[in-house]
Structure formats: C-alpha cells, structure tokens
Motif scaffolding. Structure first.
Motif, short mmCIF file in Angstrom:
data_model
loop_
_atom_site.label_atom_id
_atom_site.label_comp_id
_atom_site.label_asym_id
_atom_site.label_seq_id
_atom_site.Cartn_x
_atom_site.Cartn_y
_atom_site.Cartn_z
N ALA A 59 -16.58 5.81 -8.49
CA ALA A 59 -17.32 5.27 -7.34
C ALA A 59 -16.37 4.59 -6.36
O ALA A 59 -16.53 4.74 -5.14
CB ALA A 59 -18.40 4.29 -7.81
N ALA A 60 -15.38 3.88 -6.87
CA ALA A 60 -14.41 3.22 -5.99
C ALA A 60 -13.64 4.25 -5.18
O ALA A 60 -13.48 4.10 -3.96
CB ALA A 60 -13.46 2.36 -6.82
N ALA A 61 -13.18 5.30 -5.83
CA ALA A 61 -12.41 6.33 -5.12
C ALA A 61 -13.26 7.02 -4.07
O ALA A 61 -12.79 7.27 -2.96
CB ALA A 61 -11.85 7.34 -6.11
N ARG A 62 -14.50 7.33 -4.42
CA ARG A 62 -15.40 8.00 -3.47
C ARG A 62 -15.60 7.16 -2.22
O ARG A 62 -15.73 7.69 -1.12
CB ARG A 62 -16.74 8.29 -4.12
N GLU A 63 -15.64 5.87 -2.38
CA GLU A 63 -15.82 4.96 -1.25
C GLU A 63 -14.51 4.74 -0.50
O GLU A 63 -14.46 4.86 0.73
CB GLU A 63 -16.37 3.63 -1.75
N LEU A 64 -13.47 4.41 -1.23
CA LEU A 64 -12.21 4.01 -0.61
C LEU A 64 -11.50 5.16 0.12
O LEU A 64 -10.79 4.91 1.08
CB LEU A 64 -11.28 3.40 -1.65
N VAL A 65 -11.71 6.38 -0.32
CA VAL A 65 -11.02 7.49 0.31
C VAL A 65 -11.43 7.67 1.77
O VAL A 65 -10.68 8.23 2.56
CB VAL A 65 -11.19 8.81 -0.50
N PHE A 66 -12.58 7.13 2.14
CA PHE A 66 -13.05 7.23 3.52
C PHE A 66 -12.83 5.94 4.32
O PHE A 66 -13.16 5.89 5.49
CB PHE A 66 -14.53 7.61 3.57
N GLN A 67 -12.27 4.92 3.69
CA GLN A 67 -12.01 3.67 4.39
C GLN A 67 -10.75 3.81 5.23
O GLN A 67 -9.80 4.47 4.83
CB GLN A 67 -11.86 2.51 3.40
N PRO A 68 -10.72 3.16 6.40
CA PRO A 68 -9.58 3.35 7.29
C PRO A 68 -8.27 2.74 6.81
O PRO A 68 -7.22 3.25 7.11
CB PRO A 68 -10.04 2.68 8.60
N GLY A 69 -8.30 1.65 6.08
CA GLY A 69 -7.06 0.98 5.69
C GLY A 69 -6.28 1.77 4.65
O GLY A 69 -6.78 2.02 3.57
N THR A 70 -5.08 2.20 4.98
CA THR A 70 -4.26 2.94 4.03
C THR A 70 -2.95 2.22 3.77
O THR A 70 -1.95 2.85 3.42
CB THR A 70 -3.97 4.37 4.55
N THR A 71 -2.92 0.92 3.94
CA THR A 71 -1.65 0.21 3.80
C THR A 71 -1.07 0.35 2.39
O THR A 71 0.14 0.41 2.25
CB THR A 71 -1.80 -1.28 4.16
N GLY A 72 -1.91 0.40 1.37
CA GLY A 72 -1.42 0.59 0.01
C GLY A 72 -0.75 1.94 -0.14
O GLY A 72 0.35 2.05 -0.69
N LEU A 73 -1.40 2.97 0.36
CA LEU A 73 -0.83 4.31 0.30
C LEU A 73 0.46 4.37 1.10
O LEU A 73 1.47 4.92 0.64
CB LEU A 73 -1.84 5.34 0.82
N GLU A 74 0.46 3.80 2.28
CA GLU A 74 1.68 3.79 3.10
C GLU A 74 2.82 3.07 2.38
O GLU A 74 3.96 3.50 2.42
CB GLU A 74 1.40 3.16 4.45
N ARG A 75 2.49 1.98 1.74
CA ARG A 75 3.53 1.23 1.02
C ARG A 75 4.11 2.07 -0.11
O ARG A 75 5.31 2.08 -0.34
CB ARG A 75 2.93 -0.06 0.49
N LEU A 76 3.24 2.79 -0.82
CA LEU A 76 3.72 3.65 -1.90
C LEU A 76 4.59 4.79 -1.36
O LEU A 76 5.59 5.15 -1.98
CB LEU A 76 2.54 4.21 -2.69
N VAL A 77 4.25 5.31 -0.21
CA VAL A 77 5.07 6.36 0.41
C VAL A 77 6.45 5.79 0.76
O VAL A 77 7.48 6.41 0.49
CB VAL A 77 4.37 6.96 1.64
N VAL A 78 6.48 4.60 1.35
CA VAL A 78 7.75 3.96 1.70
C VAL A 78 8.59 3.73 0.44
O VAL A 78 9.81 3.90 0.46
CB VAL A 78 7.51 2.63 2.46
N LEU A 79 7.94 3.37 -0.66
CA LEU A 79 8.64 3.14 -1.92
C LEU A 79 9.04 4.44 -2.61
O LEU A 79 9.68 4.42 -3.66
CB LEU A 79 7.77 2.30 -2.86
#
Length: 123
Positions: free
Chosen positions: A49-69
């Motif tokens: 349920a969290a993934a279904r909701e969060l995948v459409f949320q605009p904030g991707t700072t966590g994903l961006e941080r993981l990409v930078v890392l």
C-alpha cells in the motif's frame, strides 16, 4: 487497508515485499541516509500500500539521493520492478516506477540560483 504483518515464514509475495521495503531503510541507514518518514509510512500502511501511494507522490529526494550515492537498486521503485514483486502492482504503477528511476538522475533546480558575476569580466 491494514498493514501487512508478516509472520516468521512470510512466504506470501505481499509479506516478502513488506520485508524488502523495511530492509531498504536498513540498507540506506548503512550508507548514512535515514529515510525515517518512508519507514514509518511502510510500517503504518504495509509495504504494498505504501509503494502504491508513494510511487505517485511528487517528492523523489530519497530516490535522487540514492542515485547520487550510486545505489538506485536500493530504491522503492527498483524493488517494485523486481520480477518477484511486479505482480503486486498495476501496469500504471510499474510504468511510474520505471519513469521515476529513469528521470531521477537528471539534475533539477530546487530554486537555488548559481552566483553569476556582475559587471564586465576581466580576462
């Protein structure tokens, strides 16, 4: 929707995904990044349920941080796209996860201005 509470066996795909989502927090913490709100959302809502909701949320700072890392594989989106878990999500949810992974590495302005020299330049 009630959170998934995996038992010791945890063989259902929903339970395995929930555990994988919680494991993402631990993996990120080992890198010095602690997405506490993400973990709390997973605990309160269940991993799917969290993934279904969060995948459409605009904030991707966590994903961006993981990409930078250099660790995009530790993202929720990458976890959703694992073959064992794809059946848990709709085609649109998987498309969104793919799109987010593809665009997360692009630099985006967050409203910061770069200092620009003013006046004539000396050479």
């Amino acid at each position: 929707m009630r959170p998934v509470r995996p038992g010791p066996a945890g063989n259902r795909p929903e339970q395995r995904f929930h555990q994988a989502m919680l494991a993402l927090y631990d993996a990120c913490a080992a890198l010095g990044f602690r997405p506490a709100l993400f973990r709390r959302y997973v605990v309160l809502n269940g991993g799917v349920a969290a993934a279904r909701e969060l995948v459409f949320q605009p904030g991707t700072t966590g994903l961006e941080r993981l990409v930078v890392l250099g660790k995009p594989e530790l993202s929720m989106e990458a976890t959703m796209l694992q073959p064992d878990f794809q059946a848990l999500f709709s085609a649109e949810e998987l498309r969104q996860a793919r799109e987010r992974l593809a665009t997360a590495g692009r630099s985006r302005s967050r409203g910061r201005l770069d200092a620009q020299p003013s006046g004539p330049q000396k050479k």
